[in-house]
Motif scaffolding. Sequence first.
Motif, PDB file in Angstrom:
ATOM      1  N   LYS A  41       0.838  -1.198   0.000  1.00 59.30           N
ATOM      2  CA  LYS A  41       0.000   0.000   0.000  1.00 59.30           C
ATOM      3  C   LYS A  41       0.872   1.246   0.000  1.00 59.30           C
ATOM      4  O   LYS A  41       1.858   1.323   0.730  1.00 59.30           O
ATOM      5  CB  LYS A  41      -0.908   0.021   1.224  1.00 59.30           C
ATOM      6  CG  LYS A  41      -2.004  -1.001   1.182  1.00 59.30           C
ATOM      7  CD  LYS A  41      -2.896  -0.851   2.389  1.00 59.30           C
ATOM      8  CE  LYS A  41      -4.010  -1.874   2.373  1.00 59.30           C
ATOM      9  NZ  LYS A  41      -4.845  -1.763   3.566  1.00 59.30           N
ATOM     10  N   TYR A  42       0.488   2.196  -0.826  1.00 60.21           N
ATOM     11  CA  TYR A  42       1.157   3.487  -0.886  1.00 60.21           C
ATOM     12  C   TYR A  42       0.123   4.576  -0.630  1.00 60.21           C
ATOM     13  O   TYR A  42      -1.017   4.475  -1.081  1.00 60.21           O
ATOM     14  CB  TYR A  42       1.772   3.719  -2.274  1.00 60.21           C
ATOM     15  CG  TYR A  42       2.863   2.750  -2.638  1.00 60.21           C
ATOM     16  CD1 TYR A  42       4.179   2.997  -2.287  1.00 60.21           C
ATOM     17  CD2 TYR A  42       2.579   1.590  -3.342  1.00 60.21           C
ATOM     18  CE1 TYR A  42       5.198   2.118  -2.631  1.00 60.21           C
ATOM     19  CE2 TYR A  42       3.581   0.703  -3.693  1.00 60.21           C
ATOM     20  CZ  TYR A  42       4.880   0.969  -3.338  1.00 60.21           C
ATOM     21  OH  TYR A  42       5.877   0.095  -3.671  1.00 60.21           O
ATOM     22  N   ARG A  43       0.521   5.626   0.071  1.00 57.09           N
ATOM     23  CA  ARG A  43      -0.348   6.781   0.267  1.00 57.09           C
ATOM     24  C   ARG A  43       0.083   7.831  -0.743  1.00 57.09           C
ATOM     25  O   ARG A  43       1.255   8.201  -0.811  1.00 57.09           O
ATOM     26  CB  ARG A  43      -0.246   7.294   1.686  1.00 57.09           C
ATOM     27  CG  ARG A  43      -0.866   6.297   2.669  1.00 57.09           C
ATOM     28  CD  ARG A  43      -0.606   6.612   4.106  1.00 57.09           C
ATOM     29  NE  ARG A  43      -1.124   7.885   4.562  1.00 57.09           N
ATOM     30  CZ  ARG A  43      -2.390   8.115   4.904  1.00 57.09           C
ATOM     31  NH1 ARG A  43      -3.265   7.150   4.815  1.00 57.09           N
ATOM     32  NH2 ARG A  43      -2.754   9.291   5.343  1.00 57.09           N
ATOM     33  N   ALA A  44      -0.875   8.299  -1.532  1.00 57.57           N
ATOM     34  CA  ALA A  44      -0.572   9.212  -2.637  1.00 57.57           C
ATOM     35  C   ALA A  44      -1.398  10.487  -2.521  1.00 57.57           C
ATOM     36  O   ALA A  44      -2.511  10.480  -1.987  1.00 57.57           O
ATOM     37  CB  ALA A  44      -0.858   8.532  -3.966  1.00 57.57           C
ATOM     38  N   HIS A  45      -0.838  11.579  -3.041  1.00 60.61           N
ATOM     39  CA  HIS A  45      -1.480  12.889  -2.988  1.00 60.61           C
ATOM     40  C   HIS A  45      -2.510  12.995  -4.108  1.00 60.61           C
ATOM     41  O   HIS A  45      -2.196  12.756  -5.273  1.00 60.61           O
ATOM     42  CB  HIS A  45      -0.413  13.973  -3.139  1.00 60.61           C
ATOM     43  CG  HIS A  45      -0.930  15.353  -3.003  1.00 60.61           C
ATOM     44  ND1 HIS A  45      -1.415  15.845  -1.805  1.00 60.61           N
ATOM     45  CD2 HIS A  45      -1.052  16.358  -3.900  1.00 60.61           C
ATOM     46  CE1 HIS A  45      -1.807  17.098  -1.987  1.00 60.61           C
ATOM     47  NE2 HIS A  45      -1.600  17.427  -3.243  1.00 60.61           N
ATOM     48  N   ASP A  46      -3.732  13.343  -3.760  1.00 58.47           N
ATOM     49  CA  ASP A  46      -4.837  13.537  -4.711  1.00 58.47           C
ATOM     50  C   ASP A  46      -5.355  14.949  -4.500  1.00 58.47           C
ATOM     51  O   ASP A  46      -6.170  15.202  -3.610  1.00 58.47           O
ATOM     52  CB  ASP A  46      -5.919  12.488  -4.453  1.00 58.47           C
ATOM     53  CG  ASP A  46      -7.124  12.658  -5.341  1.00 58.47           C
ATOM     54  OD1 ASP A  46      -7.036  13.358  -6.350  1.00 58.47           O
ATOM     55  OD2 ASP A  46      -8.169  12.066  -5.008  1.00 58.47           O
ATOM     56  N   GLU A  47      -4.879  15.887  -5.305  1.00 63.03           N
ATOM     57  CA  GLU A  47      -5.121  17.319  -5.089  1.00 63.03           C
ATOM     58  C   GLU A  47      -6.603  17.679  -4.999  1.00 63.03           C
ATOM     59  O   GLU A  47      -7.023  18.407  -4.116  1.00 63.03           O
ATOM     60  CB  GLU A  47      -4.474  18.121  -6.219  1.00 63.03           C
ATOM     61  CG  GLU A  47      -4.538  19.623  -6.037  1.00 63.03           C
ATOM     62  CD  GLU A  47      -3.643  20.126  -4.916  1.00 63.03           C
ATOM     63  OE1 GLU A  47      -4.064  21.060  -4.214  1.00 63.03           O
ATOM     64  OE2 GLU A  47      -2.538  19.594  -4.750  1.00 63.03           O
ATOM     65  N   ASN A  48      -7.436  17.145  -5.920  1.00 62.17           N
ATOM     66  CA  ASN A  48      -8.832  17.573  -6.006  1.00 62.17           C
ATOM     67  C   ASN A  48      -9.818  16.565  -5.444  1.00 62.17           C
ATOM     68  O   ASN A  48     -11.024  16.690  -5.676  1.00 62.17           O
ATOM     69  CB  ASN A  48      -9.187  17.859  -7.472  1.00 62.17           C
ATOM     70  CG  ASN A  48      -8.299  18.940  -8.044  1.00 62.17           C
ATOM     71  OD1 ASN A  48      -7.980  19.912  -7.383  1.00 62.17           O
ATOM     72  ND2 ASN A  48      -7.870  18.756  -9.284  1.00 62.17           N
ATOM     73  N   ASN A  49      -9.347  15.563  -4.737  1.00 67.27           N
ATOM     74  CA  ASN A  49     -10.218  14.511  -4.191  1.00 67.27           C
ATOM     75  C   ASN A  49     -11.119  13.912  -5.263  1.00 67.27           C
ATOM     76  O   ASN A  49     -12.303  13.695  -5.048  1.00 67.27           O
ATOM     77  CB  ASN A  49     -11.076  15.055  -3.039  1.00 67.27           C
ATOM     78  CG  ASN A  49     -10.246  15.454  -1.848  1.00 67.27           C
ATOM     79  OD1 ASN A  49      -9.303  14.770  -1.487  1.00 67.27           O
ATOM     80  ND2 ASN A  49     -10.585  16.575  -1.248  1.00 67.27           N
ATOM     81  N   GLN A  50     -10.554  13.610  -6.424  1.00 68.68           N
ATOM     82  CA  GLN A  50     -11.378  13.153  -7.539  1.00 68.68           C
ATOM     83  C   GLN A  50     -11.456  11.632  -7.672  1.00 68.68           C
ATOM     84  O   GLN A  50     -12.277  11.136  -8.435  1.00 68.68           O
ATOM     85  CB  GLN A  50     -10.873  13.749  -8.852  1.00 68.68           C
ATOM     86  CG  GLN A  50      -9.446  13.370  -9.200  1.00 68.68           C
ATOM     87  CD  GLN A  50      -8.937  14.132 -10.401  1.00 68.68           C
ATOM     88  OE1 GLN A  50      -9.446  15.190 -10.719  1.00 68.68           O
ATOM     89  NE2 GLN A  50      -7.939  13.592 -11.060  1.00 68.68           N
ATOM     90  N   PHE A  51     -10.650  10.880  -6.914  1.00 67.05           N
ATOM     91  CA  PHE A  51     -10.655   9.430  -7.041  1.00 67.05           C
ATOM     92  C   PHE A  51     -11.374   8.789  -5.874  1.00 67.05           C
ATOM     93  O   PHE A  51     -11.283   9.261  -4.742  1.00 67.05           O
ATOM     94  CB  PHE A  51      -9.217   8.904  -7.141  1.00 67.05           C
ATOM     95  CG  PHE A  51      -8.503   9.419  -8.353  1.00 67.05           C
ATOM     96  CD1 PHE A  51      -8.788   8.920  -9.605  1.00 67.05           C
ATOM     97  CD2 PHE A  51      -7.558  10.424  -8.231  1.00 67.05           C
ATOM     98  CE1 PHE A  51      -8.142   9.403 -10.729  1.00 67.05           C
ATOM     99  CE2 PHE A  51      -6.904  10.913  -9.339  1.00 67.05           C
ATOM    100  CZ  PHE A  51      -7.197  10.407 -10.588  1.00 67.05           C
ATOM    101  N   SER A  52     -12.095   7.708  -6.148  1.00 65.26           N
ATOM    102  CA  SER A  52     -12.839   7.019  -5.098  1.00 65.26           C
ATOM    103  C   SER A  52     -12.402   5.562  -5.032  1.00 65.26           C
ATOM    104  O   SER A  52     -11.636   5.085  -5.873  1.00 65.26           O
ATOM    105  CB  SER A  52     -14.342   7.111  -5.362  1.00 65.26           C
ATOM    106  OG  SER A  52     -14.650   6.545  -6.610  1.00 65.26           O
ATOM    107  N   VAL A  53     -12.892   4.839  -4.045  1.00 65.84           N
ATOM    108  CA  VAL A  53     -12.501   3.446  -3.814  1.00 65.84           C
ATOM    109  C   VAL A  53     -12.863   2.601  -5.030  1.00 65.84           C
ATOM    110  O   VAL A  53     -13.963   2.705  -5.573  1.00 65.84           O
ATOM    111  CB  VAL A  53     -13.187   2.903  -2.541  1.00 65.84           C
ATOM    112  CG1 VAL A  53     -12.858   1.442  -2.338  1.00 65.84           C
ATOM    113  CG2 VAL A  53     -12.771   3.715  -1.333  1.00 65.84           C
ATOM    114  N   GLY A  54     -11.915   1.779  -5.471  1.00 64.49           N
ATOM    115  CA  GLY A  54     -12.144   0.896  -6.608  1.00 64.49           C
ATOM    116  C   GLY A  54     -11.588   1.411  -7.918  1.00 64.49           C
ATOM    117  O   GLY A  54     -11.486   0.659  -8.885  1.00 64.49           O
ATOM    118  N   ASP A  55     -11.202   2.692  -7.982  1.00 63.39           N
ATOM    119  CA  ASP A  55     -10.645   3.252  -9.210  1.00 63.39           C
ATOM    120  C   ASP A  55      -9.234   2.725  -9.438  1.00 63.39           C
ATOM    121  O   ASP A  55      -8.456   2.567  -8.500  1.00 63.39           O
ATOM    122  CB  ASP A  55     -10.588   4.781  -9.144  1.00 63.39           C
ATOM    123  CG  ASP A  55     -11.958   5.417  -9.145  1.00 63.39           C
ATOM    124  OD1 ASP A  55     -12.941   4.708  -9.440  1.00 63.39           O
ATOM    125  OD2 ASP A  55     -12.052   6.621  -8.857  1.00 63.39           O
TER     126      ASP A  55
END
Length: 75
Positions: A41-55
């Motif tokens: 598992k890696y924690r990654a920066h998502d600037e606009n909160n555009q990704f959800s679980v399962g993507d």
Amino acid sequence: MPKRILSGVVTSNQNEQTVTVSVERRFKHPQMHKIVRKSKKYRAHDENNQFSVGDTVRIQECAPKSKTKRWEVIA
């Protein structure tokens, strides 16, 4: 030196501007000669909160953004 790019599946998006991405790799075991699956598992920066679980996303190495984030989502 080029930045590493990995692809994986988003497993959590509960934190602000952060997603947890599970990256699976497959390799042949040196003694058993069997294909083994390992995930990390890696924690990654998502600037606009555009990704959800399962993507399915691609992450790229970057300079440290926080204590645990050293990756950013590129797509």
